[in-house]
Structures are given as structure tokens and as C-alpha cells.
Design an enzyme around this catalytic site. Sequence first.
Site, PDB file in Angstrom:
ATOM      1  CB  ALA A  58     -16.180   1.441  -0.088  1.00  0.00           C
ATOM      2  N   GLY A  59     -13.084   2.895  -0.984  1.00  0.00           N
ATOM      3  CA  GLY A  59     -11.699   2.530  -1.280  1.00  0.00           C
ATOM      4  C   GLY A  59     -11.590   1.345  -2.215  1.00  0.00           C
ATOM      5  CG  LEU A  60     -14.142  -1.445  -2.414  1.00  0.00           C
ATOM      6  CD1 LEU A  60     -15.445  -2.226  -2.374  1.00  0.00           C
ATOM      7  CD2 LEU A  60     -12.983  -2.342  -2.002  1.00  0.00           C
ATOM      8  CG  ASP A 117      -6.532   2.496  -7.323  1.00  0.00           C
ATOM      9  OD1 ASP A 117      -5.886   1.647  -6.679  1.00  0.00           O
ATOM     10  OD2 ASP A 117      -6.873   3.593  -6.845  1.00  0.00           O
ATOM     11  CD  GLU A 170      -3.114  -0.280   0.032  1.00  0.00           C
ATOM     12  OE1 GLU A 170      -3.076   0.037  -1.163  1.00  0.00           O
ATOM     13  OE2 GLU A 170      -3.812  -1.208   0.465  1.00  0.00           O
ATOM     14  CG  HIS A 171      -0.042   4.918   0.658  1.00  0.00           C
ATOM     15  ND1 HIS A 171      -0.429   6.136   0.142  1.00  0.00           N
ATOM     16  CD2 HIS A 171      -1.092   4.478   1.397  1.00  0.00           C
ATOM     17  CE1 HIS A 171      -1.653   6.427   0.577  1.00  0.00           C
ATOM     18  NE2 HIS A 171      -2.075   5.433   1.326  1.00  0.00           N
ATOM     19  CD  GLU A 198      -8.500   9.758  -9.531  1.00  0.00           C
ATOM     20  OE1 GLU A 198      -9.289   9.082 -10.216  1.00  0.00           O
ATOM     21  OE2 GLU A 198      -8.829  10.299  -8.459  1.00  0.00           O
TER      22      GLU A 198
HETATM   23  C1  GLA Z   1      -5.226   4.898  -3.811  1.00  0.00           C
HETATM   24  C2  GLA Z   1      -4.481   5.304  -5.088  1.00  0.00           C
HETATM   25  C3  GLA Z   1      -3.500   4.214  -5.517  1.00  0.00           C
HETATM   26  C4  GLA Z   1      -2.600   3.778  -4.356  1.00  0.00           C
HETATM   27  C5  GLA Z   1      -3.414   3.521  -3.102  1.00  0.00           C
HETATM   28  C6  GLA Z   1      -2.537   3.284  -1.904  1.00  0.00           C
HETATM   29  O1  GLA Z   1      -6.050   3.800  -4.056  1.00  0.00           O
HETATM   30  O2  GLA Z   1      -5.390   5.555  -6.130  1.00  0.00           O
HETATM   31  O3  GLA Z   1      -2.745   4.657  -6.626  1.00  0.00           O
HETATM   32  O4  GLA Z   1      -1.594   4.725  -4.138  1.00  0.00           O
HETATM   33  O5  GLA Z   1      -4.292   4.590  -2.788  1.00  0.00           O
HETATM   34  O6  GLA Z   1      -1.813   2.126  -2.055  1.00  0.00           O
END
Ligand code: GLA
Length: 391
Positions: free
Chosen positions: A127-129, A176, A39-40, A164
Site C-alpha cells: 500500500a506504499g506505507l 522510509d 516525493e522522489h 533494501e
Molecule cells: C519509496 C522509497 C523512498 C522514496 C519514495 C518516493 O517509498 O522507498 O525512498 O524515494 O518511494 O518519494
Amino acid sequence: MSIAMTTSLRDAVYEKYREFHGNEPLLVRSPGRVNLIGEHTDYNQGLVLPAAIDKHIIVAIGQRDDHRIQLYALDQQESYSLALDALGRSPLLWPDYIVGVVQQLQQQGRQLAGFNLVFGGDIPQGAGLSSSAALECATAFALNELFELGIPRLDIALTAQAAENEFVGVKCGLMDQFASVFGQDQRLIKLDCADFSHEYIPFNNPDLRIVLFDTQVKHSLASSAYNERREQCEQGVAWIQQRHPHVKSLRDATLEQLDEHVKPMDATVYKRCHYVVSEIKRLQDGCEDLKNDDFAAFGKRMFETHDGLQHLYEVSCDELDILVDLVRDNDAVLGARMMGGGFGGCTINLVKVDEVQDVVDTVIAAYNEKTGRNAQAYIANISAGTHVVLD
Ligand code: GLA
């Protein structure tokens, strides 16, 4: 259940398009994503391990005789129209994901004409999806088909990311959009964000399910904090680079270099960079666990990722921490962590299949008791990436 839902979603989008425009549309489906670990790391040229899931955006698209874009969002029941030569941001927000893609294609010198587009989805929003990435990818893929632009899949994902970054204003990495476009049934994508090379890792253990718990919160600082994290990582790299010019990103950096060149400069930047460098290593080790079918070891790393995101990268929030803490000592849950950008959205949990219902009931009740909120639970089935819907 999800197949039936998707079928009716497809029908709803199709019928709305027919009602508005009369002619036969092209239909494109693009999925949301989960990320198992990493992540990140994407915007630090690191590795990520996402997968497309069985929740989608469906776009119906067809050409117009003029140079206008006519849009309709089924879920919001809102229309929006603009001229191809006068693209701009919309107060409705959702058109930006479509218009941003159009703008990118125009900047690439692609020949577009007017079009009608109707879309709907079953990816929970906020929701972060990655519902927004799915909309961007569905739009780019659909325009590519409609106007026969001949854009390869990687460039479709990159175009969606650029929309984006530049139009919506979130400086996200490629994870994503790549997951949405390149997803495959029952396979994770190990993506190297330094050169976009990738390999598929089978993920079809019948004894486990991926369960998502949705906090039902999205704190408003999410996108500004995201861009700030990115700048902090770049600052850390700049300090290392003064002594080690070959270090172009945190992907190239070592913990020793951080100790030597970043720690004395700024404690916060040091924490951020420490998390990222450790997380890239954790992902590589986690992929070894998966090759060895050692899901217990993999799950432990998921908890470690959460700890890093909570204490070092500081992109978690109380609601996410509560959801993870609620399953830490539960033997039915091998691993859990917050997922995606942070400050709300979902946790991702690896749960023993026979105990999914128990875990869901227990977590939802306890979360409600602690926060007064109702968490949602979703089972994420790993499925195919962006494609034309033929049926
Ligand atoms: C969001 C961003 C991704 C990624 C994640 C964290 O979903 O769109 O590019 O950086 O956060 O891993």
C-alpha cells in the site's frame, strides 16, 4: 481502536514466539510512514516531510545456542531457517528484508550469533506505507539491542536502507527507514537527505485528519520504474555537471540549468528533473505554509505534487489519478496526492475532521463505480518511531 489492535498484535507475536521457543523474547515495534510532501526527492539529496504512523511491525527476538537464524512470519504463517554463514535470497520474499539486514551488519564487522525471530504487523502490504522498511528497521533495532551492538539510530536507518538497496535490489532513498526509526508523536520530520539533518514540525491540527485511500493495486513495474527514475535523475545531473562541476545532485541544480543543459539532450530526462527541482522548492514553501498554519495553501501544493508525479515524473497510475480527481473539487479535502514510489498504493488526503466519514463514503462508492474495485480508507495518526515494547 488502533491501540487495541496493536495490543492484540503484540500479544499474538509474543505468544507465537513463546509457543515456538519457550523463553522470554525482546519485543520491538517499528512503524510504517506517510509523507506529506517531497516525493522522489530523497535519492536526489533533497528534502522530505514524512511521519511515522500508528501502524507497525512487531518483532519478537531471542538468542539461540547455534549459528542459525530461525524466522516465522505470523501473517503468512510461514517459517524460514538458514545458517548465519550461508545467507541468500528466499523464494518466500519476506525473509529477504530480515536477512538483508543481517548481511549488512556482518559486512560492517558486527558480531552476531544465532537468533529466533517472530514478526507480525498491521501495516497494509503493497500500500506504499513502507511495511518492508518497518520490518528492516525493526530487525536492525532488535539485533542491535539483542547483541548490544551500540549502533546509533541514524546508522540503524542507514543499515536498513542498505539492505533494501543491496539485498532486495530497490535503490530507494532514506526517507522510509528514517521516518520509521526517528518518528515522534504528532510531529512531521523535515529531513534533509543531503546531510541527514532534520527538524520536527508539529502537526496536531484538531480540525484535520490525514486520510489514506488505498487503491488496492500494485502494478508490477513499480521497482524497475523506480530504479529507472533514479538513473534518469543521475543522467540529468551528469549533463549539468559537465558545465557546472559543483552540481552534485538535483538538490544543487536550478531550473535554468535544466533548460540550458538537459532540455536539448532528452525530453524525458528533462521532465523528470524538472519535477524533482520543483518539488524540492515546493516542500520548502509548504513548510512555510505549515509554520503560518495555512493548511489551505499547503493542500494546494499537495495537488501540484500529484500533477507533477502524474505528468512529469510519470509514476502515477489510473487508479491513483481517479482517487485524487474524486476529491479535487471537494471543499472538505484541502489537499490530496499519490504517496510513495507510485504505480499503486495509497493517496494521502488532508480532510476536515467533521467531514471525514462523508468523504470516505463518497470516494469509496465513486471509486468502485469507476474501477470495480473496493478502495480501503485508513486514518493515519502520527506516532512514535522504532522502540522496545516494555509492557
Ligand atoms: C519509496 C522509497 C523512498 C522514496 C519514495 C518516493 O517509498 O522507498 O525512498 O524515494 O518511494 O518519494
